[in-house]
Design a protein around this motif. Structure first.
Motif, PDB file in Angstrom:
ATOM      1  N   PHE A  13       0.546  -1.018   0.168  1.00 24.80           N
ATOM      2  CA  PHE A  13      -0.148   0.149   0.605  1.00 24.80           C
ATOM      3  C   PHE A  13       0.761   1.115  -0.045  1.00 24.80           C
ATOM      4  O   PHE A  13       1.451   1.371   0.860  1.00 24.80           O
ATOM      5  N   LYS A  14       0.803   1.731  -1.609  1.00 32.78           N
ATOM      6  CA  LYS A  14       1.247   3.206  -1.202  1.00 32.78           C
ATOM      7  C   LYS A  14       0.472   4.476  -0.995  1.00 32.78           C
ATOM      8  O   LYS A  14      -0.652   5.054  -1.137  1.00 32.78           O
ATOM      9  N   GLY A  15       0.279   5.374  -0.237  1.00 30.90           N
ATOM     10  CA  GLY A  15      -0.285   6.400   0.293  1.00 30.90           C
ATOM     11  C   GLY A  15       0.240   7.512   1.667  1.00 30.90           C
ATOM     12  O   GLY A  15       1.514   7.751   1.750  1.00 30.90           O
ATOM     13  N   TYR A  16      -0.508   7.429   2.535  1.00 27.99           N
ATOM     14  CA  TYR A  16       0.141   8.286   3.538  1.00 27.99           C
ATOM     15  C   TYR A  16      -1.167   8.454   5.087  1.00 27.99           C
ATOM     16  O   TYR A  16      -2.126   7.534   4.631  1.00 27.99           O
ATOM     17  N   ASP A  17      -0.031   8.625   5.586  1.00 27.63           N
ATOM     18  CA  ASP A  17      -0.922   8.271   7.128  1.00 27.63           C
ATOM     19  C   ASP A  17      -1.552   9.428   7.336  1.00 27.63           C
ATOM     20  O   ASP A  17      -1.920  10.384   6.827  1.00 27.63           O
TER      21      ASP A  17
ATOM     22  N   ILE B  22       3.967   7.189   3.362  1.00 33.81           N
ATOM     23  CA  ILE B  22       3.326   5.616   3.942  1.00 33.81           C
ATOM     24  C   ILE B  22       3.725   4.390   3.107  1.00 33.81           C
ATOM     25  O   ILE B  22       2.787   4.098   2.180  1.00 33.81           O
ATOM     26  N   LYS B  23       4.399   3.720   3.144  1.00 33.65           N
ATOM     27  CA  LYS B  23       4.199   2.502   2.563  1.00 33.65           C
ATOM     28  C   LYS B  23       4.099   1.590   3.414  1.00 33.65           C
ATOM     29  O   LYS B  23       4.900   0.903   4.312  1.00 33.65           O
ATOM     30  N   ILE B  24       3.265   0.525   3.379  1.00 34.67           N
ATOM     31  CA  ILE B  24       2.962  -0.660   3.878  1.00 34.67           C
ATOM     32  C   ILE B  24       2.765  -1.731   3.289  1.00 34.67           C
ATOM     33  O   ILE B  24       2.317  -2.157   2.770  1.00 34.67           O
ATOM     34  N   SER B  25       3.901  -3.241   3.350  1.00 42.36           N
ATOM     35  CA  SER B  25       3.505  -3.635   2.659  1.00 42.36           C
ATOM     36  C   SER B  25       3.341  -5.325   3.597  1.00 42.36           C
ATOM     37  O   SER B  25       3.838  -5.012   4.686  1.00 42.36           O
ATOM     38  N   ILE B  26       2.815  -5.850   2.699  1.00 45.84           N
ATOM     39  CA  ILE B  26       2.477  -7.467   3.722  1.00 45.84           C
ATOM     40  C   ILE B  26       3.584  -8.530   3.533  1.00 45.84           C
ATOM     41  O   ILE B  26       4.331  -7.917   3.144  1.00 45.84           O
TER      42      ILE B  26
END
Lengths: 963, 275
Positions: free
Chosen positions: A770-774, A780-784
């Protein structure tokens, strides 16, 4: 003039009651009623006809219908303070609307569009903010519209008709004699429109674009838009699995060929005449032998990105989509079992993530995603009449940006149909291309990449697909139960990713070419561009290769079952992939370039073992620790899902998702798909994503081991067990992530070969980031966590040999099979303390295999694999399931919390009747350790710890009880 | 001649195969017939003795469960259905088939007014699909389907199983002994609407009703999913106990009795006639 028919359910039905519950939870007492609304595009002027139509869907016992217009208050039959209307946005599949259209036809009225919506009427003192909040929980703005109205007033009449703003149909020529930068831009953002905008990402790397440029140079002409779109689809990661196919480090053949396919080849060679595989990797599903007469097929798909945006639509499309992978196997297999899996963030968490800068496009909450995906598989599976006995929910907060939605379908097909092997199929030159099922809209165009595109009210029709299980059920019944055995077609395949471009492209690979007449493809609405029609992913479609002399008969048989089909072209042996539009050839590409022209992209990897220092934990209060563990999301009961998924339709259920008097959620199931035949199908799965944080080799062996162990624990002989792999990775363009991937592949080669369990099908999804904003608008990037789901499918010769997990009688003997080691790294126990640790379970594949060979050969009273949570959790689950106590004595060669919660693989807890003791100990030898007996006391005693079963039962069920 | 059952299929009905298997196992002849084919040749109903509308999700439950399919049958087959139920025949509606039969007015059909809809089968009080095992107790002694049966342990699987009706209809149903089945707790006491013993909150715990003759039975539970011992939720327990006792388990379970009763009904009818 549109007409709006409002059907008020006058009584407090289950829907109203549940909605009232929402307000009751806020401390508000309200009365709710529900009205179902059917909006006709054109009015039915004759009152008698209108009345006939209305009575066709109004139940007079509990409903009343009124006709409303813009000028008349809506639903006056129930005095209300608020009305909330939820309807679909243009182009979104409206199944209720479709049924209403069929009722129109049944009533002999002229056909026209009918649109469904729902009005919720609220009577009570509630503030506008509360209604806003309530409304936000009821609908997904990507696919639905909501209208809130105070008081009894007219609700606006809305006709959600698609109006495409295409300025005429155009087949554009694309000049590829351009700079490398300009070429790369096409690959990245899409073909340029006349107005300078771009059509959306093609996902083509510069290397790919250069290959396309060179191809059209050889052809000596400019490319057409549809040709570039087709190549992009065919070469996409989604279709070609380029990461698994590419040379990687010194593995020239790529991960798939070198590890996965080779494992299956080696196993099949070693098994010789005992080989269970019939069709592996090449078809829509894989198939193994069931018995002399039947094959069983299996396929597990993922549908992750769509589910992040529209959890319901993503999940329902996932399950009905994989049903078609079953129908599209060989000559067409009958779907007999569904399975599911969801990797999700904690539904009680409330992260604030945005896809757009400036707090735009907020991600759906984990709770909304969880409820939506569960509901999607509920509707898709239940409506299709396919039992769903097997599945799991796994939680980690790194799935907040990209949930994983796994959907699988097992099929049954005779080994021979009309004397020919049923798994073989081949489109022949001259066969007509028949598309059956539904019409084509802009559904899912550029679906694979849409998550990075800003979505607004104008675009959802193209982004989101919603399956229509009933249209598909009609088609499935007609094709598989009635038409298949008539031998009217040579080949059948599913329309999934890439739509016609993919299905016709694949089948044309067998005949050696095709000519598709795109203007003959039926559309949901006018104005679609040819390239859109060609790659649309509209659901519920199968493509068949039909000899010309059978076409009329086939289409007539389908029509008798209410299924539409269209003749849209022919398979050829021209060596060319050709598409025409009203007689003009608009695509003409060499088949071998299309299928084999994709350039190799060598990959390089690095690998660093993860993990943290082993934590120094004080010994806990063991009673508290056990109860806390039982309440953990990855351990607690998921019965609320099992109860809402039909798991005994088709009459095949033997061991279901909830076992024992205490209804404990199982990790394997047994079904008897051929009534009257004692043989059973065993399904299982395994996954351990947290271990990836330490070492993906051990994550992968543990996942595979769990899948195998869960199956053999239920009684499946390991000799008749096959497996499927689903890799869901992240950032697969980073060498370190690729290194983790390679290690996982090495691992499953080793384990699969040691166990003799062949891979028969697999699927991968490589960019679950997920590439977006907090919440502070920071990028922010959230990787599984790298996730490998291994699914098991096996055959048990007689369902009387199936073993459930619950102990059966007090006084039985309890044994632990396998070895417990100090392996708490990545465990649920460490996670309970917020720790990761380092000593991840390492699987002793050879010792395990020796044990598993013995497991199905002894009449056990009960059996449960030790998985997440360790031995303590396993014993607790057995007590809860059997509603009986245990007296357990564990040795003290390890610290007690390690003994209880270490997740060492290869272990199973079994119970046996005392009379079987001698035979049991002889059979299992030193791999079995006697650890106690079952009792009629409602207490689990382990050494000096005593825990009431009732307390464990509460702890086990409470976490997800409210859902 | 063996009596023959016709099991309807199509448009999302999905339990036709196992329902046909149940009749077949009970020794009856059986044919699965798509509703469109039956509409084309409704006279086929004259050659069968049993009509079964099986479970499923006809039309996806859109516009209310069973409604659209009932509408389809009403418009294409109603006269033939009326003739069929007026003959000495048996009719069974299971789950979605129950909802269809009730929407068609085949039950309760007070005063033989087949076609009149007076009962609704509506959303479960949980507003959620429920797939679980229940216990039902047989109330009606008049229905040939239920002859000799007192209790059934069978599964339900539905989202809309809550019988609703006005008080007058309920009183008549009670008075005329047309309430065939009620949900009970495992100890046999009334469920009193208590979840999960009553999975749907049905009025008066009703799980199934009949017409006045008892020959038409519409029930929400699935007897065909509880017809073999291996289908039962307690199969593993029963199997283990039987092994220890050195006994073998019977092949069939509670649900099969309903289908056997159908076979028995026509056998005795035959012997009545020949006597």
């Amino acid at each position: 003039m549109p007409q709006r028919i409002e059907v008020l359910t006058t009584v407090e039905d289950g829907r109203a009651k549940t909605l009232q519950g929402y307000f009751a939870n806020m401390g508000k007492s309200v009365k709710v009623r529900v009205a179902d609304v059917y909006t006709l595009e054109n009015d039915i002027p004759d009152p008698a006809n209108l009345n006939r139509f209305m009575t066709s869907f109004v139940n007079p016992v509990i409903q009343q219908a009124t006709l409303s217009t813009d000028a008349k208050p809506s639903v006056p039959g129930f005095p209300h303070d608020w009305a909330v209307e939820i309807g679909f946005l243009p182009g979104v599949t409206d199944n209720i609307g479709h049924t209403a259209q069929e009722l129109l036809a049944l009533t002999n009225l002229p056909p026209q569009a009918v649109y469904s919506s729902q009005v919720i009427l609220i009577q009570g003192d509630v503030a506008k903010e509360d209604i806003d909040q309530f409304t936000s929980t009821l609908h997904n703005p990507l696919i639905q519209r909501a209208h809130i109205q105070a008081g009894v007033k007219p609700l606006p009449v809305v006709i959600p008709k698609v109006k495409l703003d295409n300025k005429g149909i155009a087949i554009d020529t694309v000049d590829l004699n351009i700079s490398d930068d300009a070429l790369a831009l096409i690959g990245k953002d899409g073909i340029e429109n006349a107005d300078g905008s771009r059509r959306g990402p093609l996902g083509m790397s510069p290397i790919y674009m250069k290959a396309v440029q060179a191809y059209f140079k050889r052809e000596g002409r400019p490319a057409k838009d549809i040709e570039i779109e087709t190549i992009a689809q065919t070469w996409s990661e989604h279709c070609k699995h380029t990461i698994f196919a590419s040379p990687i480090d010194d593995v020239k053949g790529g991960l798939y060929r070198h590890y996965i396919k080779r494992a299956t080849n080696d196993i099949r060679a070693a098994k010789g005449s005992q080989d269970i595989c019939v069709s592996v990797f090449k078809d829509n599903s894989g198939a193994i032998i069931f018995d002399d007469q039947w094959l069983i097929t299996d396929k597990v798909e993922t549908h992750n990105s769509p589910s992040a945006l529209d959890p319901f639509g993503g999940a329902i499309t996932g399950i009905v989509g994989v049903n078609r992978d079953c129908m599209g196997f060989g000559q067409g297999a009958k779907p007999i079992l569904n399975r599911y899996g969801f990797c999700l963030a904690d539904p009680a968490s409330t992260p604030a993530y945005y896809r757009g800068k400036g707090k735009k496009n907020k991600m759906l909450s984990p709770e909304t995603i969880m409820k939506g995906v569960i509901n999607g598989v509920n509707h898709g599976g239940n409506c299709s009449g396919i039992p769903t006995p097997q599945g799991f929910l796994y939680f980690d907060d790194r799935y907040a940006g990209k949930p994983l939605v796994f959907a699988g379908t097992v099929g049954l097909i005779p080994r021979y149909i009309n004397g020919k092997p049923s798994h073989e199929k081949r489109a022949l030159p001259g066969d007509r291309i028949i598309m059956a099922g539904g019409k084509v809209g802009r559904d899912g165009i550029h679906g694979a990449t849409f998550s990075s595109v800003a979505l607004d009210e104008g675009s959802p029709a193209t982004a989101v697909q919603i399956g229509d299980p009933i249209t598909q059920k009609k088609m499935s019944d007609a094709l598989i139960k009635e038409i298949r055995d008539l031998g009217l077609y040579h080949a059948i395949t599913d329309n999934g990713a890439g739509g016609l471009s993919s299905s016709v492209g694949e089948m044309g690979g067998d005949s050696g070419g095709f000519l598709l007449e795109l203007d003959k493809v039926p559309l949901k609405y006018p104005g679609m561009q040819p390239w859109e029609i060609w790659i649309s992913e509209s659901q519920e479609r199968m493509t068949l290769a039909v000899p010309p002399e059978n076409v009329d008969h086939l289409i007539a048989l389908l029509a008798k079952r209410g299924v539409s089909a269209w003749d849209i072209g022919s398979f050829t042996d021209s060596g060319r992939a050709r598409v025409s539009w009203h007689g003009d050839l608009i695509m003409d590409i060499a088949m071998d370039f299309l299928h084999d022209g994709v350039p190799e992209t060598p990959l390089k990897t690095t690998f660093t073992r993860g993990g943290e220092p082993e934590p120094d934990l004080a010994e806990p209060d063991y009673r508290d620790a056990m109860l806390s563990m039982l309440s953990r999301l990855n351990i607690c009961s998921k019965e609320f899902v099992a109860y809402q998924y039909d798991h005994n339709v088709q009459g095949s259920a033997v061991l279901g998702p909830l076992q024992g008097r205490g209804k404990v959620f199982a990790e394997s199931s047994v079904s008897r798909p051929v009534l009257g035949n004692p043989r059973g199908v065993v399904l299982s799965q395994g996954l351990a994503p947290r271990y990836s944080d330490i070492d993906t080799y051990h994550m992968a062996t543990a996942s595979l081991d769990m899948a195998v162990r869960n199956a053999v624990s239920a009684g499946c002989p390991i000799e008749h067990l096959a497996i499927l792999d689903n890799f869901c990775w992240c950032s697969a363009d980073e060498p370190e992530r690729l290194g983790q991937l390679k290690r996982a592949c090495e691992a499953i080669y080793d384990a699969a070969v040691a166990y003799g369990t062949p891979f028969i099908s697999g699927k991968d999804s490589m960019f679950n980031d997920f590439k977006g904003y907090d919440e502070h608008d920071k990028p922010i990037k959230i990787s599984i966590p790298p996730t490998l789901l291994v699914s098991g499918i096996g055959v048990i010769p007689d369902v009387t040999q199936a073993v459930s997990l619950d102990p059966k009688q007090p006084g039985d003997l309890i044994y632990l099979l396998g070895t417990t080691r100090d392996e708490l790294g990545g465990s649920e126990y460490y996670a309970l303390h917020g720790k990761l640790g380092n000593n991840v379970p390492e699987t002793d594949i050879h010792a395990n295999f020796a044990l598993y060979q013995k497991l199905s050969r002894f009449p056990l009273a009960s059996s449960l694999a030790v998985t997440l949570g360790g031995l303590g959790v396993t014993l607790a689950k057995k007590c809860i399931a059997g509603q009986m106590g245990m007296n357990i004595t564990l040795p003290d060669d390890l610290r007690f919390d390690c003994y209880l919660f270490s997740e060492s693989t290869g272990r199973v807890v079994v119970t046996i009747a005392p009379a079987d003791k001698t035979a049991f100990e002889k059979h299992f030898g030193s791999s079995a350790r006697a650890i106690g007996t079952t009792t009629d006391q409602p207490v689990l005693t382990i050494n000096r710890i005593k825990i009431d079963i009732m307390d464990m039962d509460v702890a086990y069920r409470k976490t997800l009880k409210g859902y | 001649m063996t009596a023959k059952a016709l099991v309807v299929a199509g448009y999302g009905l999905n339990c036709e195969e196992e329902t046909a298997q149940a009749f077949s196992y009970a020794g009856l002849g059986v044919v699965i017939r798509h509703v469109n084919d039956l509409a084309d040749n409704p006279k086929e109903l004259e050659s069968v003795q049993i009509l079964a509308i099986p479970g499923g999700f006809s039309y996806g439950d859109d516009t209310g469960s069973g409604n659209a399919f009932a509408q389809k049958m009403r418009l294409t087959l109603m006269d033939h259905l009326k003739k069929f139920v007026e003959r000495d025949t048996l009719t069974l509606g299971i789950c979605n088939g129950c909802q269809i039969a009730i929407n068609l007015g085949l039950a309760p059909a007070f005063d033989k007014k087949y076609g009149e809809r007076v009962v609704a089968v509506s959303h479960n009080l949980t507003a959620r699909y429920q797939c679980r095992w229940v216990d039902v107790s047989v109330q009606s002694s008049t229905s040939p389907w239920l002859s000799g049966i007192t209790r059934l342990h069978v599964p339900v699987a539905h989202g809309e199983g809550r019988f609703m009706m006005d008080d007058g209809v309920l009183a008549t149903l009670r008075h005329q002994k047309q309430i065939a089945l009620r949900y009970v707790k495992p100890d046999g006491s009334a469920a009193n609407g208590e979840f999960p013993f009553s999975p749907n909150g049905s009025t008066d715990d009703i799980a199934g009703i009949t017409d006045e003759t008892g020959r038409v039975l519409a029930l929400m539970p699935h007897p065909e999913r509880g017809m073999f011992t291996s289908q039962r939720d307690d199969y593993a327990t029963l199997k283990d106990a039987a092994r220890r006792a050195g006994k073998s388990l019977p092949d069939t379970a509670d649900g099969m009795d309903i289908f056997k009763n159908a076979a028995h009904y026509f056998e005795t009818a035959k012997s009545r006639k020949s006597a």
